[in-house]
Design a protein around this motif. Structure first.
Motif, PDB file in Angstrom:
ATOM      1  N   SER A   5      26.330  13.792  50.784  1.00 45.59           N
ATOM      2  CA  SER A   5      25.078  13.025  50.823  1.00 45.59           C
ATOM      3  C   SER A   5      24.092  13.747  51.743  1.00 45.59           C
ATOM      4  CB  SER A   5      25.335  11.614  51.343  1.00 45.59           C
ATOM      5  OG  SER A   5      25.578  11.643  52.734  1.00 45.59           O
ATOM      6  N   ILE A   6      22.839  13.333  51.677  1.00 43.09           N
ATOM      7  CA  ILE A   6      21.819  13.952  52.549  1.00 43.09           C
ATOM      8  C   ILE A   6      22.089  13.624  54.011  1.00 43.09           C
ATOM      9  CG2 ILE A   6      20.194  12.022  52.413  1.00 43.09           C
ATOM     10  CD1 ILE A   6      17.933  14.136  52.345  1.00 43.09           C
ATOM     11  N   THR A   7      22.798  12.513  54.263  1.00 40.79           N
ATOM     12  CA  THR A   7      23.073  12.102  55.645  1.00 40.79           C
ATOM     13  C   THR A   7      23.889  13.161  56.377  1.00 40.79           C
ATOM     14  OG1 THR A   7      23.043   9.774  54.993  1.00 40.79           O
ATOM     15  CG2 THR A   7      24.094  10.300  57.086  1.00 40.79           C
ATOM     16  N   SER A   8      24.917  13.700  55.708  1.00 44.14           N
ATOM     17  CA  SER A   8      25.736  14.737  56.352  1.00 44.14           C
ATOM     18  C   SER A   8      24.889  15.962  56.697  1.00 44.14           C
ATOM     19  CB  SER A   8      26.894  15.146  55.435  1.00 44.14           C
ATOM     20  OG  SER A   8      27.873  14.139  55.378  1.00 44.14           O
ATOM     21  N   TYR A   9      24.008  16.358  55.785  1.00 48.45           N
ATOM     22  CA  TYR A   9      23.121  17.498  56.062  1.00 48.45           C
ATOM     23  C   TYR A   9      22.198  17.199  57.242  1.00 48.45           C
ATOM     24  CZ  TYR A   9      24.468  20.105  51.884  1.00 48.45           C
ATOM     25  OH  TYR A   9      25.171  20.840  50.945  1.00 48.45           O
ATOM     26  N   GLU A  10      21.647  15.987  57.269  1.00 48.88           N
ATOM     27  CA  GLU A  10      20.757  15.619  58.381  1.00 48.88           C
ATOM     28  C   GLU A  10      21.485  15.706  59.719  1.00 48.88           C
ATOM     29  OE1 GLU A  10      19.263  11.750  57.595  1.00 48.88           O
ATOM     30  OE2 GLU A  10      17.930  12.382  55.979  1.00 48.88           O
ATOM     31  N   LEU A  11      22.719  15.183  59.755  1.00 45.53           N
ATOM     32  CA  LEU A  11      23.493  15.182  61.004  1.00 45.53           C
ATOM     33  C   LEU A  11      23.765  16.606  61.480  1.00 45.53           C
ATOM     34  CD1 LEU A  11      26.033  12.384  59.994  1.00 45.53           C
ATOM     35  CD2 LEU A  11      24.373  12.229  61.865  1.00 45.53           C
ATOM     36  N   LEU A  12      24.150  17.476  60.567  1.00 44.21           N
ATOM     37  CA  LEU A  12      24.471  18.852  60.939  1.00 44.21           C
ATOM     38  C   LEU A  12      23.229  19.644  61.328  1.00 44.21           C
ATOM     39  CD1 LEU A  12      27.133  19.498  58.160  1.00 44.21           C
ATOM     40  CD2 LEU A  12      27.570  19.531  60.631  1.00 44.21           C
ATOM     41  N   ILE A  13      22.135  19.463  60.592  1.00 43.50           N
ATOM     42  CA  ILE A  13      20.885  20.177  60.920  1.00 43.50           C
ATOM     43  C   ILE A  13      20.369  19.729  62.282  1.00 43.50           C
ATOM     44  CG2 ILE A  13      18.441  20.371  60.276  1.00 43.50           C
ATOM     45  CD1 ILE A  13      19.393  20.367  57.317  1.00 43.50           C
ATOM     46  N   ARG A  14      20.457  18.416  62.554  1.00 45.49           N
ATOM     47  CA  ARG A  14      20.012  17.907  63.857  1.00 45.49           C
ATOM     48  C   ARG A  14      20.842  18.530  64.983  1.00 45.49           C
ATOM     49  NH1 ARG A  14      20.500  12.947  62.876  1.00 45.49           N
ATOM     50  NH2 ARG A  14      18.327  12.505  62.362  1.00 45.49           N
ATOM     51  N   ALA A  15      22.171  18.577  64.771  1.00 42.94           N
ATOM     52  CA  ALA A  15      23.049  19.134  65.808  1.00 42.94           C
ATOM     53  C   ALA A  15      22.791  20.630  66.021  1.00 42.94           C
ATOM     54  CB  ALA A  15      24.500  18.889  65.420  1.00 42.94           C
ATOM     55  N   LEU A  16      22.572  21.375  64.930  1.00 44.11           N
ATOM     56  CA  LEU A  16      22.297  22.814  65.046  1.00 44.11           C
ATOM     57  C   LEU A  16      20.975  23.054  65.766  1.00 44.11           C
ATOM     58  CD1 LEU A  16      23.444  24.005  61.485  1.00 44.11           C
ATOM     59  CD2 LEU A  16      24.506  24.656  63.679  1.00 44.11           C
ATOM     60  N   CYS A  17      19.947  22.274  65.403  1.00 41.32           N
ATOM     61  CA  CYS A  17      18.642  22.435  66.068  1.00 41.32           C
ATOM     62  C   CYS A  17      18.736  22.095  67.552  1.00 41.32           C
ATOM     63  CB  CYS A  17      17.597  21.556  65.386  1.00 41.32           C
ATOM     64  SG  CYS A  17      17.124  22.104  63.731  1.00 41.32           S
ATOM     65  N   LYS A  18      19.526  21.088  67.878  1.00 39.47           N
ATOM     66  CA  LYS A  18      19.673  20.685  69.282  1.00 39.47           C
ATOM     67  C   LYS A  18      20.335  21.800  70.095  1.00 39.47           C
ATOM     68  CE  LYS A  18      20.372  16.388  70.078  1.00 39.47           C
ATOM     69  NZ  LYS A  18      20.959  15.022  70.206  1.00 39.47           N
ATOM     70  N   GLU A  19      21.221  22.561  69.428  1.00 37.83           N
ATOM     71  CA  GLU A  19      21.885  23.678  70.110  1.00 37.83           C
ATOM     72  C   GLU A  19      21.065  24.968  70.029  1.00 37.83           C
ATOM     73  OE1 GLU A  19      25.881  24.240  68.824  1.00 37.83           O
ATOM     74  OE2 GLU A  19      26.529  22.238  69.463  1.00 37.83           O
ATOM     75  N   GLY A  20      19.884  24.874  69.383  1.00 43.33           N
ATOM     76  CA  GLY A  20      19.012  26.046  69.296  1.00 43.33           C
ATOM     77  C   GLY A  20      19.413  27.033  68.220  1.00 43.33           C
ATOM     78  N   LYS A  21      20.299  26.650  67.319  1.00 44.31           N
ATOM     79  CA  LYS A  21      20.750  27.548  66.244  1.00 44.31           C
ATOM     80  C   LYS A  21      19.844  27.354  65.030  1.00 44.31           C
ATOM     81  CE  LYS A  21      25.521  27.313  67.902  1.00 44.31           C
ATOM     82  NZ  LYS A  21      26.921  26.887  67.627  1.00 44.31           N
ATOM     83  N   MET A  22      18.609  27.824  65.186  1.00 48.97           N
ATOM     84  CA  MET A  22      17.591  27.533  64.189  1.00 48.97           C
ATOM     85  C   MET A  22      17.839  28.259  62.868  1.00 48.97           C
ATOM     86  SD  MET A  22      16.100  25.422  66.049  1.00 48.97           S
ATOM     87  CE  MET A  22      14.809  24.933  64.918  1.00 48.97           C
ATOM     88  N   GLU A  23      18.309  29.499  62.935  1.00 49.20           N
ATOM     89  CA  GLU A  23      18.557  30.243  61.690  1.00 49.20           C
ATOM     90  C   GLU A  23      19.666  29.585  60.873  1.00 49.20           C
ATOM     91  OE1 GLU A  23      16.913  32.714  60.249  1.00 49.20           O
ATOM     92  OE2 GLU A  23      15.461  32.452  61.875  1.00 49.20           O
ATOM     93  N   GLU A  24      20.731  29.161  61.558  1.00 44.87           N
ATOM     94  CA  GLU A  24      21.813  28.479  60.852  1.00 44.87           C
ATOM     95  C   GLU A  24      21.323  27.159  60.248  1.00 44.87           C
ATOM     96  OE1 GLU A  24      25.694  28.265  62.816  1.00 44.87           O
ATOM     97  OE2 GLU A  24      24.955  29.752  64.258  1.00 44.87           O
ATOM     98  N   ALA A  25      20.461  26.478  61.002  1.00 49.03           N
ATOM     99  CA  ALA A  25      19.906  25.210  60.507  1.00 49.03           C
ATOM    100  C   ALA A  25      19.059  25.450  59.261  1.00 49.03           C
ATOM    101  CB  ALA A  25      19.077  24.542  61.597  1.00 49.03           C
TER     102      ALA A  25
END
Length: 491
Positions: free
Chosen positions: A424-444
């Protein structure tokens, strides 16, 4: 360049009006209602009946056709069927054979064969012909504005041919069920009130099917009102009619489930009390419904008392009963008790279902036990169960919440690989939020592109994650570009 873009219910009681005007009586009407102006040919009827009874080979059909190439009237077919009604399959063969070229059947001939099949308890064959007869009667009445709330025309013809076919009330149960199969609930209930005004009641199984259908199509309150009327709990009805059918445990189970699904837990408890008053012994479904109501209200102690009562009365629990209590313990964070019932379930040789595992996984997610969650998921995979997207979302949420974003991403990848799972889109949102919070913008960004490839478009939550992530890195320019892009597309 764009960074993210593109990439209630109607009352049941009005049907009583039919019972006031209903004057059909099985004892006062003629035994049949001829559909032809010319009287039936008695010699023809006698001859065909004799051939059908005496000739056993397929040649009898050709012989009959050679004798009567002009065919038969519906009344003649009806009379022939009545004479061979003790051989219902032969009667059906003759009906279907004559339909091909020798007779244009009408409601009279349909009613006759329906009676014969119903009398022989050939339920599916009778219901199929009832459906056809209903369609036949509606062809000439499609412009009737009240057709959807009236009994089908075949009903009146079935009443008129009832005695001559030596039928049984079961035929009307089949008619009611045929209407319900076509979701013609108003027509089915109209038949019930008409029959009841003559002191005729459907079987309890048909009554229960009616209550379930009314509840599903018009809501639990309408189903309960119908229950009160059909069993004579309405004061007005009780004073006029002698009700000869009583509710059973299935009746109460149907109502309890309907109110439970509507979130009306107090009504589930009231129906349990009413069931006891009628001396209906609750079965495992009844216990499961009330335990589920207690668990949803956080009354786990009351649910456990019911479980003990069920075991004392030697009502064997099934997988639904176990799942109900396991779910209750998981919602209350009592995972040790949930695991205990899970083990008992296995020892009782009751196979766990996908739902059992989902309850346990969600329960461990609630208390943040990631290791137990992943172990249960792997066990679930070994049994070839497919988890719901909402369950996967919960696991990803708790993993990301513990700052283990790479593990969360790996978990999602594993689910997609093992189960051919569509996230679902929820899983993507959770992972993108966590990656951005860790500064992993390219992975996000890579994950966001994958998300778009799955058909999900970025929303304000996703934009917000990237804007906040770039600002944390001090990249105000990209943050402003994303803000402008978001506004340009109306988010």
């Amino acid at each position: 360049m764009a960074i993210l873009k593109g990439h209630r219910c109607l009352p049941v009681s009005p049907y009583r009006q039919f019972s006031i005007n209903f004057s059909l009586s099985f004892h006062s009407l003629p035994s049949s209602s001829p559909s032809d102006q010319n009287p039936p040919n008695e010699t023809l009827i006698s001859s065909v009946v004799s051939i059908l009874r005496e000739q056993r080979s397929k040649s009898r059909w050709n012989f009959i056709k050679s004798l009567y190439p002009d065919g038969f009237s519906p009344t003649e077919v009806s009379q022939i069927i009545i004479h061979i009604r003790n051989n219902p399959r032969l009667a059906l063969q003759f009906f279907l054979w004559s339909e091909k070229s020798l007779c244009t059947h009408d409601l009279l001939s349909y009613s006759t064969i329906i009676h014969v099949l119903a009398r022989a308890r050939l339920k599916s064959l009778a219901q199929s012909l009832i459906q056809t007869a209903i369609r036949l009667s509606e062809i000439n009445n499609f412009d009737d504005p009240d057709i959807s709330s009236k009994p089908p025309k075949i009903f009146e013809t079935l009443v008129k041919t009832y005695r001559s076919c030596d039928s049984a009330p079961f035929v009307f149960d089949l008619l009611i069920r045929a209407c319900l199969q076509s979701r013609k609930i108003d027509r089915a209930t109209a038949i019930v009130w008409l029959l009841r005004s003559r002191g005729i009641y459907p079987t309890i199984s048909t009554c229960n099917l009616l209550i379930r259908s009314v509840s599903q199509l018009k809501g639990c309150d309408a189903g309960f009102a119908f229950y009160k009327e059909i069993f004579g709990f309405d004061d007005e009805i009780r004073s006029k009619l002698r009700v000869t059918v009583r509710p059973n445990v299935q009746t109460f189970n149907t109502l309890m489930l309907s109110f439970y699904q509507d979130g009306r837990m107090e009504k589930v408890e009231e129906l349990w009390v009413e069931m006891v008053k009628f001396n209906c012994s609750p079965n495992v479904f009844s216990y499961s419904a009330l335990m589920a109501a207690f668990c949803d209200e956080g009354k786990i102690t009351e649910a456990l008392k019911l479980w003990e009562e069920m075991r004392k009365k030697q009502v064997e629990p099934d997988v639904t009963a176990y799942n109900t209590l396991i779910c209750g313990f998981c919602k209350n964070g009592q995972m040790e008790r949930a695991e205990q019932f899970f083990r008992d379930m296995t020892l009782s040789e009751i196979e766990a279902t996908c739902l059992t595992y989902e309850h346990l996984i969600k329960g461990y997610c609630e208390i943040g036990d990631i290791d137990s969650t992943v172990l249960l998921y792997k066990d679930m995979c070994r049994k070839d169960f497919r988890p719901e997207a909402s369950t996967i979302d919960k696991v990803v949420r708790v993993i990301c919440g513990r700052g283990r974003v790479n593990e969360g991403l790996g978990f999602l990848r594993d689910v997609m690989k093992r189960q051919d799972f569509f996230p679902s889109i929820t899983s993507y949102e959770l992972l993108i939020r966590a990656l951005c919070k860790e500064g992993k913008m390219e992975e996000a960004l890579q994950l966001q592109l994958e998300m778009v490839g799955k058909g999900f478009q970025p929303n304000s939550e996703i934009y917000g994650c990237f804007i906040e992530g770039y600002r944390e890195q001090g990249n105000e320019e990209k943050a402003r570009d994303l803000m402008k892009e978001m506004l340009d597309i109306g988010l």
